[in-house]
Motif scaffolding. Structure first.
Motif, PDB file in Angstrom:
ATOM      1  N   ALA A  69       0.828  -1.209   0.000  1.00 20.68           N
ATOM      2  CA  ALA A  69       0.000   0.000   0.000  1.00 20.68           C
ATOM      3  C   ALA A  69       0.861   1.257   0.000  1.00 20.68           C
ATOM      4  CB  ALA A  69      -0.921  -0.006   1.220  1.00 20.68           C
ATOM      5  N   ILE A  70       1.966   1.217   0.731  1.00 17.05           N
ATOM      6  CA  ILE A  70       2.880   2.367   0.744  1.00 17.05           C
ATOM      7  C   ILE A  70       3.482   2.584  -0.641  1.00 17.05           C
ATOM      8  CG2 ILE A  70       5.139   3.129   1.599  1.00 17.05           C
ATOM      9  CD1 ILE A  70       4.355   1.969   4.332  1.00 17.05           C
ATOM     10  N   VAL A  71       3.869   1.489  -1.290  1.00 20.98           N
ATOM     11  CA  VAL A  71       4.426   1.586  -2.649  1.00 20.98           C
ATOM     12  C   VAL A  71       3.418   2.223  -3.594  1.00 20.98           C
ATOM     13  CG1 VAL A  71       5.188   0.251  -4.648  1.00 20.98           C
ATOM     14  CG2 VAL A  71       6.001  -0.356  -2.362  1.00 20.98           C
ATOM     15  N   LEU A  72       2.168   1.766  -3.554  1.00 20.53           N
ATOM     16  CA  LEU A  72       1.147   2.283  -4.466  1.00 20.53           C
ATOM     17  C   LEU A  72       0.745   3.713  -4.109  1.00 20.53           C
ATOM     18  CD1 LEU A  72      -1.156  -0.857  -4.822  1.00 20.53           C
ATOM     19  CD2 LEU A  72       0.548   0.008  -6.437  1.00 20.53           C
ATOM     20  N   GLY A  73       0.655   4.005  -2.819  1.00 24.94           N
ATOM     21  CA  GLY A  73       0.281   5.358  -2.413  1.00 24.94           C
ATOM     22  C   GLY A  73       1.299   6.395  -2.867  1.00 24.94           C
TER      23      GLY A  73
ATOM     24  N   LEU B  46      -6.700  16.806  -5.873  1.00 23.94           N
ATOM     25  CA  LEU B  46      -7.891  16.064  -5.460  1.00 23.94           C
ATOM     26  C   LEU B  46      -8.101  14.815  -6.310  1.00 23.94           C
ATOM     27  CD1 LEU B  46     -10.433  18.953  -4.711  1.00 23.94           C
ATOM     28  CD2 LEU B  46      -9.324  17.437  -3.061  1.00 23.94           C
ATOM     29  N   VAL B  47      -7.894  14.958  -7.636  1.00 25.67           N
ATOM     30  CA  VAL B  47      -8.052  13.814  -8.528  1.00 25.67           C
ATOM     31  C   VAL B  47      -7.020  12.740  -8.198  1.00 25.67           C
ATOM     32  CG1 VAL B  47      -7.809  13.028 -10.913  1.00 25.67           C
ATOM     33  CG2 VAL B  47      -9.116  15.098 -10.408  1.00 25.67           C
ATOM     34  N   LYS B  48      -5.793  13.163  -7.962  1.00 32.64           N
ATOM     35  CA  LYS B  48      -4.738  12.217  -7.612  1.00 32.64           C
ATOM     36  C   LYS B  48      -5.052  11.519  -6.289  1.00 32.64           C
ATOM     37  CE  LYS B  48      -1.493  12.877 -10.837  1.00 32.64           C
ATOM     38  NZ  LYS B  48      -0.921  11.796 -11.670  1.00 32.64           N
ATOM     39  N   LEU B  49      -5.537  12.283  -5.308  1.00 35.95           N
ATOM     40  CA  LEU B  49      -5.855  11.710  -4.004  1.00 35.95           C
ATOM     41  C   LEU B  49      -6.991  10.697  -4.119  1.00 35.95           C
ATOM     42  CD1 LEU B  49      -5.538  11.545  -0.957  1.00 35.95           C
ATOM     43  CD2 LEU B  49      -6.997  13.586  -0.749  1.00 35.95           C
ATOM     44  N   LEU B  50      -8.028  11.045  -4.867  1.00 35.30           N
ATOM     45  CA  LEU B  50      -9.147  10.123  -5.060  1.00 35.30           C
ATOM     46  C   LEU B  50      -8.682   8.865  -5.792  1.00 35.30           C
ATOM     47  CD1 LEU B  50     -12.136   9.427  -4.894  1.00 35.30           C
ATOM     48  CD2 LEU B  50     -12.499  10.739  -6.991  1.00 35.30           C
ATOM     49  N   SER B  51      -7.825   9.041  -6.785  1.00 36.25           N
ATOM     50  CA  SER B  51      -7.295   7.891  -7.522  1.00 36.25           C
ATOM     51  C   SER B  51      -6.482   6.991  -6.599  1.00 36.25           C
ATOM     52  CB  SER B  51      -6.416   8.370  -8.681  1.00 36.25           C
ATOM     53  OG  SER B  51      -7.144   9.173  -9.589  1.00 36.25           O
ATOM     54  N   ALA B  52      -5.700   7.603  -5.715  1.00 37.73           N
ATOM     55  CA  ALA B  52      -4.898   6.833  -4.766  1.00 37.73           C
ATOM     56  C   ALA B  52      -5.784   6.020  -3.829  1.00 37.73           C
ATOM     57  CB  ALA B  52      -3.988   7.767  -3.968  1.00 37.73           C
ATOM     58  N   VAL B  53      -6.827   6.656  -3.311  1.00 41.02           N
ATOM     59  CA  VAL B  53      -7.730   5.969  -2.379  1.00 41.02           C
ATOM     60  C   VAL B  53      -8.425   4.794  -3.070  1.00 41.02           C
ATOM     61  CG1 VAL B  53      -9.840   6.209  -1.009  1.00 41.02           C
ATOM     62  CG2 VAL B  53      -8.082   7.984  -0.911  1.00 41.02           C
ATOM     63  N   LEU B  54      -8.903   5.010  -4.293  1.00 40.33           N
ATOM     64  CA  LEU B  54      -9.585   3.944  -5.022  1.00 40.33           C
ATOM     65  C   LEU B  54      -8.632   2.793  -5.349  1.00 40.33           C
ATOM     66  CD1 LEU B  54     -11.851   5.986  -7.468  1.00 40.33           C
ATOM     67  CD2 LEU B  54     -12.536   4.747  -5.408  1.00 40.33           C
ATOM     68  N   LEU B  55      -7.411   3.126  -5.760  1.00 40.04           N
ATOM     69  CA  LEU B  55      -6.423   2.091  -6.064  1.00 40.04           C
ATOM     70  C   LEU B  55      -6.086   1.291  -4.811  1.00 40.04           C
ATOM     71  CD1 LEU B  55      -4.332   0.673  -7.843  1.00 40.04           C
ATOM     72  CD2 LEU B  55      -2.765   2.582  -7.390  1.00 40.04           C
ATOM     73  N   LEU B  56      -5.890   1.989  -3.703  1.00 40.38           N
ATOM     74  CA  LEU B  56      -5.558   1.317  -2.452  1.00 40.38           C
ATOM     75  C   LEU B  56      -6.706   0.441  -1.968  1.00 40.38           C
ATOM     76  CD1 LEU B  56      -3.744   4.288  -0.685  1.00 40.38           C
ATOM     77  CD2 LEU B  56      -2.689   2.143  -1.408  1.00 40.38           C
ATOM     78  N   LEU B  57      -7.931   0.935  -2.121  1.00 41.96           N
ATOM     79  CA  LEU B  57      -9.099   0.131  -1.738  1.00 41.96           C
ATOM     80  C   LEU B  57      -9.169  -1.156  -2.548  1.00 41.96           C
ATOM     81  CD1 LEU B  57     -12.005   2.717  -1.216  1.00 41.96           C
ATOM     82  CD2 LEU B  57     -11.152   1.066   0.461  1.00 41.96           C
ATOM     83  N   ALA B  58      -8.989  -1.032  -3.855  1.00 40.21           N
ATOM     84  CA  ALA B  58      -9.031  -2.209  -4.715  1.00 40.21           C
ATOM     85  C   ALA B  58      -7.928  -3.191  -4.334  1.00 40.21           C
ATOM     86  CB  ALA B  58      -8.887  -1.786  -6.177  1.00 40.21           C
ATOM     87  N   TYR B  59      -6.764  -2.665  -4.040  1.00 34.13           N
ATOM     88  CA  TYR B  59      -5.620  -3.510  -3.673  1.00 34.13           C
ATOM     89  C   TYR B  59      -5.864  -4.248  -2.366  1.00 34.13           C
ATOM     90  CZ  TYR B  59      -0.946  -4.582  -1.865  1.00 34.13           C
ATOM     91  OH  TYR B  59       0.148  -5.205  -1.315  1.00 34.13           O
ATOM     92  N   VAL B  60      -6.243  -3.527  -1.309  1.00 34.52           N
ATOM     93  CA  VAL B  60      -6.396  -4.176   0.000  1.00 34.52           C
ATOM     94  C   VAL B  60      -7.588  -5.133   0.011  1.00 34.52           C
ATOM     95  CG1 VAL B  60      -5.273  -2.270   1.210  1.00 34.52           C
ATOM     96  CG2 VAL B  60      -7.746  -2.271   1.002  1.00 34.52           C
ATOM     97  N   VAL B  61      -8.675  -4.755  -0.646  1.00 37.67           N
ATOM     98  CA  VAL B  61      -9.837  -5.643  -0.689  1.00 37.67           C
ATOM     99  C   VAL B  61      -9.496  -6.916  -1.459  1.00 37.67           C
ATOM    100  CG1 VAL B  61     -12.178  -5.926  -1.604  1.00 37.67           C
ATOM    101  CG2 VAL B  61     -11.560  -3.825  -0.396  1.00 37.67           C
ATOM    102  N   GLY B  62      -8.829  -6.762  -2.611  1.00 39.65           N
ATOM    103  CA  GLY B  62      -8.469  -7.922  -3.408  1.00 39.65           C
ATOM    104  C   GLY B  62      -7.527  -8.859  -2.675  1.00 39.65           C
TER     105      GLY B  62
END
Length: 240
Positions: free
Chosen positions: A62-66, A94-110
């Motif tokens: 998550a740190i790497v992706l964030g 804001l767009v970058k932050l939202l993209s980061a949150v969505l990517l991290l969510l997909a990663y941790v959930v998966g």
């Protein structure tokens, strides 16, 4: 702009490799457990070992992706191009932050969903009762903590205007410095690691260092300060 971020996530190797490496390490730990075939009181290792490996690795991933979401623009020298597509720097952040949150969510959930499935399969192989509720809580706890560390890494990458600096700073803090900060009397319990662990303990029912409300405020303060400082620097400084 948001569509471009999603395209970058799908086309660039970093998210895919991070997921593959994370799952590979979890699978390897599972194979080792099957080969060892623990018995008796040690048989809980069938599901505990993959769970433990996932909890450790998922935070690093998550740190790497964030750090990668914004840090890529600095390392690849494409920041001017991104600012051309989205002239509003506030909107870009804001767009970058939202993209980061969505990517991290997909990663941790998966990762945690696949890990839970693997744990259940291993428990069946070892003829061990699988405590699904407990392991689900563990997965949710690890996922929340990883997500928060990933967002923090995003802020550090933005603050230092460097993918490498943000990544290294976040890893050093998460894997070493934060534990030292927690030893400081009175204020140490408000470190980011302590606060995120307290949130995780609130999910699992463990003994937390901070009350839930205080932990939420502490995490919010860390993220607001780091991301806010990074955003302020990005908005007011010339692009390079």
């Amino acid at each position: 702009m948001f569509a471009a971020e999603l395209l970058k996530v799908r086309s660039m190797p970093a998210p895919r490799l991070t997921l593959i490496i994370t799952l590979a390490l979890v699978v390897i730990s599972a194979v080792i457990v099957v080969v060892i075939a623990p018995e008796g009181s040690a048989s809980t290792a069938y599901y505990e070992v993959p769970d433990l490996v996932a909890q450790v690795i998922i935070s690093i991933g998550a740190i790497v992706l964030g750090a990668w979401i914004f840090g890529l623009e600095f390392s690849s020298k494409t920041l001017r191009l991104a600012a051309t597509v989205q002239p509003s720097r506030q909107q870009l952040v804001l767009v970058k932050l939202l993209s980061a949150v969505l990517l991290l969510l997909a990663y941790v959930v998966g990762v945690m969903a696949i890990t839970l499935l693997l744990e259940a399969i291993l428990a069946s192989v070892g003829s061990v009762a699988f405590p699904f509720g407990q392991q689900l809580d563990n997965a949710l706890s690890a996922g929340v903590e990883a997500l928060l560390w990933g967002v923090f890494a995003f802020g550090l990458s933005l603050l230092f205007r460097s993918y490498t600096a943000g990544l290294v700073a976040a890893l050093v803090l998460a894997l070493g410095v934060d534990a030292g900060l927690q030893q400081i009397p009175t204020v140490g319990k408000y470190s980011l690691g302590s606060a995120t662990s307290s949130l995780g303990d609130a999910i699992t029912g463990g003994a937390a260092t901070l009350a839930l409300g205080v932990a939420l405020l502490a995490v919010a303060a860390w993220l607001i300060v780091v991301i806010g400082a990074g955003a302020a620097r990005f908005i007011t400084r010339d692009l390079k």
